[in-house]
Design an enzyme around this catalytic site. Structure first.
Site, mmCIF file in Angstrom:
data_model
loop_
_atom_site.group_PDB
_atom_site.id
_atom_site.type_symbol
_atom_site.label_atom_id
_atom_site.label_comp_id
_atom_site.label_asym_id
_atom_site.label_seq_id
_atom_site.Cartn_x
_atom_site.Cartn_y
_atom_site.Cartn_z
ATOM 1 N N TRP A 1 4.966 4.062 11.348
ATOM 2 C CA TRP A 1 4.479 5.239 12.091
ATOM 3 C C TRP A 1 3.979 6.341 11.148
ATOM 4 O O TRP A 1 3.298 7.256 11.590
ATOM 5 C CB TRP A 1 5.593 5.798 12.974
ATOM 6 C CG TRP A 1 5.948 4.953 14.166
ATOM 7 C CD1 TRP A 1 5.406 3.735 14.519
ATOM 8 C CD2 TRP A 1 6.917 5.270 15.173
ATOM 9 N NE1 TRP A 1 5.985 3.288 15.679
ATOM 10 C CE2 TRP A 1 6.918 4.201 16.112
ATOM 11 C CE3 TRP A 1 7.794 6.339 15.377
ATOM 12 C CZ2 TRP A 1 7.755 4.190 17.229
ATOM 13 C CZ3 TRP A 1 8.625 6.312 16.494
ATOM 14 C CH2 TRP A 1 8.602 5.253 17.407
ATOM 15 N N LYS A 2 4.355 6.300 9.900
ATOM 16 C CA LYS A 2 4.006 7.358 8.933
ATOM 17 C C LYS A 2 4.488 8.728 9.451
ATOM 18 O O LYS A 2 5.471 8.785 10.176
ATOM 19 C CB LYS A 2 2.504 7.354 8.642
ATOM 20 C CG LYS A 2 1.982 5.970 8.289
ATOM 21 C CD LYS A 2 0.623 6.008 7.670
ATOM 22 C CE LYS A 2 0.124 4.591 7.470
ATOM 23 N NZ LYS A 2 -1.089 4.516 6.697
ATOM 24 N N HIS B 1 5.153 1.841 -0.584
ATOM 25 C CA HIS B 1 3.891 2.048 0.130
ATOM 26 C C HIS B 1 2.917 2.785 -0.783
ATOM 27 O O HIS B 1 3.311 3.684 -1.535
ATOM 28 C CB HIS B 1 4.131 2.829 1.424
ATOM 29 C CG HIS B 1 2.949 2.784 2.333
ATOM 30 N ND1 HIS B 1 1.843 3.576 2.134
ATOM 31 C CD2 HIS B 1 2.673 2.011 3.416
ATOM 32 C CE1 HIS B 1 0.939 3.297 3.069
ATOM 33 N NE2 HIS B 1 1.424 2.355 3.860
ATOM 34 N N GLU C 1 0.907 5.078 -0.249
ATOM 35 C CA GLU C 1 0.886 6.531 -0.078
ATOM 36 C C GLU C 1 2.036 7.179 -0.861
ATOM 37 O O GLU C 1 1.910 8.304 -1.351
ATOM 38 C CB GLU C 1 0.942 6.877 1.423
ATOM 39 C CG GLU C 1 -0.389 6.544 2.098
ATOM 40 C CD GLU C 1 -0.299 6.215 3.577
ATOM 41 O OE1 GLU C 1 0.725 6.521 4.215
ATOM 42 O OE2 GLU C 1 -1.269 5.631 4.095
ATOM 43 N N GLU D 1 -0.963 -4.893 0.840
ATOM 44 C CA GLU D 1 -1.793 -3.876 1.482
ATOM 45 C C GLU D 1 -2.849 -3.399 0.492
ATOM 46 O O GLU D 1 -2.586 -2.502 -0.323
ATOM 47 C CB GLU D 1 -0.926 -2.693 1.904
ATOM 48 C CG GLU D 1 0.161 -3.060 2.878
ATOM 49 C CD GLU D 1 0.559 -1.881 3.751
ATOM 50 O OE1 GLU D 1 0.452 -2.008 4.970
ATOM 51 O OE2 GLU D 1 0.925 -0.826 3.208
HETATM 52 C C1 PEP Z 1 -0.123 1.053 6.377
HETATM 53 O O1 PEP Z 1 -0.196 2.216 6.026
HETATM 54 O O2 PEP Z 1 0.894 0.394 6.102
HETATM 55 C C2 PEP Z 1 -1.251 0.487 7.111
HETATM 56 C C3 PEP Z 1 -1.405 -0.800 7.110
HETATM 57 O O3 PEP Z 1 -2.072 1.385 7.764
HETATM 58 P P1 PEP Z 1 -3.317 1.054 8.722
HETATM 59 O O4 PEP Z 1 -2.907 -0.111 9.597
HETATM 60 O O5 PEP Z 1 -3.533 2.297 9.499
HETATM 61 O O6 PEP Z 1 -4.464 0.696 7.838
#
Ligand code: PEP
Length: 252
Positions: A10-11, A96, A98, A168
């Protein structure tokens, strides 16, 4: 057999009431129609205890999006792995992009976090992935291999059994750009090979490797059709029950 998993991240979205409402909607949708994969939602710390009550006894697992690299004490504003566990959560996302990019989380810090999370009985969803310039320079395998080695290679095979990997590509997160299913498969197969090289074939066969980066109902089935793609870590599309459920249904 390794698990198929769809996990939401959900961030920093949704207030407490909105989060409880979304978790309730998802729980009800999955009670009506049983998923063919494990489902996890990873929420901000403030949601954990209440959402744990909402999803208790259901198919929905719960995780945090981060935890501290220290056990406890005078670390104002931090939340420890033990505190996360005490809410009823079973998982934590670590590494992650971020967190690496905006909060300076290094491989050494992440190694501490992984160790503390596992020691406190949490399963770790460990994220790895290259930025665009690294992919354009053809360095993606080198980068991802180093991320795995630097934070995970000191684990035992038993500890690794409680780790889920999430590939990712940073250039695909929140950008609407998805890696092609062939790009995802190439990297996932490489990652499984790296795990096999350090921990053995059985560990590599058993570890779930999720894809993350603009995954949505319209592309999930194609991505999940690849042999080394065991599911998805979903950002934006996890914030709407219908979209998240659409991705879960890609396993049907
Ligand atoms: C994430 O931040 O883990 C991610 C996959 O984001 P999004 O699906 O919005 O690209």
């Amino acid at each position: 057999m390794r698990k198929k998993i769809v996990a939401g991240n959900w961030k920093m979205n949704l207030n407490l009431q909105e989060g409880v409402a979304l978790a309730t909607e998802l729980k009800d949708a999955l009670a009506a129609e049983k998923p063919n994969c494990d489902v996890i939602i990873c929420t901000p710390f403030i949601h954990l205890a209440k959402v744990a009550d909402v999803v208790a006894g259901t198919v929905v697992g719960l995780g945090a999006e981060n935890c501290a690299d220290k056990e406890k004490g005078a670390f104002t504003g931090e939340v420890s792995a033990a505190q996360v566990k005490s809410t009823g959560a079973q998982y934590v996302i670590l590494g992650h992009s971020e967190r690496r990019q905006y909060y300076g989380e290094t491989a050494a810090i992440l190694k501490e976090k992984v160790n503390l999370a596992l020691a406190n009985g949490l399963k770790v969803i460990f994220c790895i992935g290259e930025v665009l310039e690294e992919r354009e320079a053809g360095k993606q395998n080198e980068i991802v291999g180093a991320q795995l080695a630097d934070s995970l290679f000191d684990l035992t095979e038993e500890q690794l059994a409680n780790v889920i990997l999430a590939y990712e590509p940073v250039w695909a997160i929140g950008t609407g750009k998805t890696a092609s299913s062939d790009q995802a498969e190439d990297m996932h197969a490489f990652i499984r090979g790296v795990i096999a090289g350090r921990f053995g074939e059985a560990a590599a066969e058993n570890i779930s490797i999720l894809y993350g980066g603009s995954c949505k109902p319209s592309n999930a089935r194609e991505l999940f059709s690849k042999p080394d793609v065991d599911g998805g870590l979903i950002g934006g599309a996890s914030l709407k029950c219908a979209d998240f459920k659409g991705i879960i249904d890609a396993w049907k």
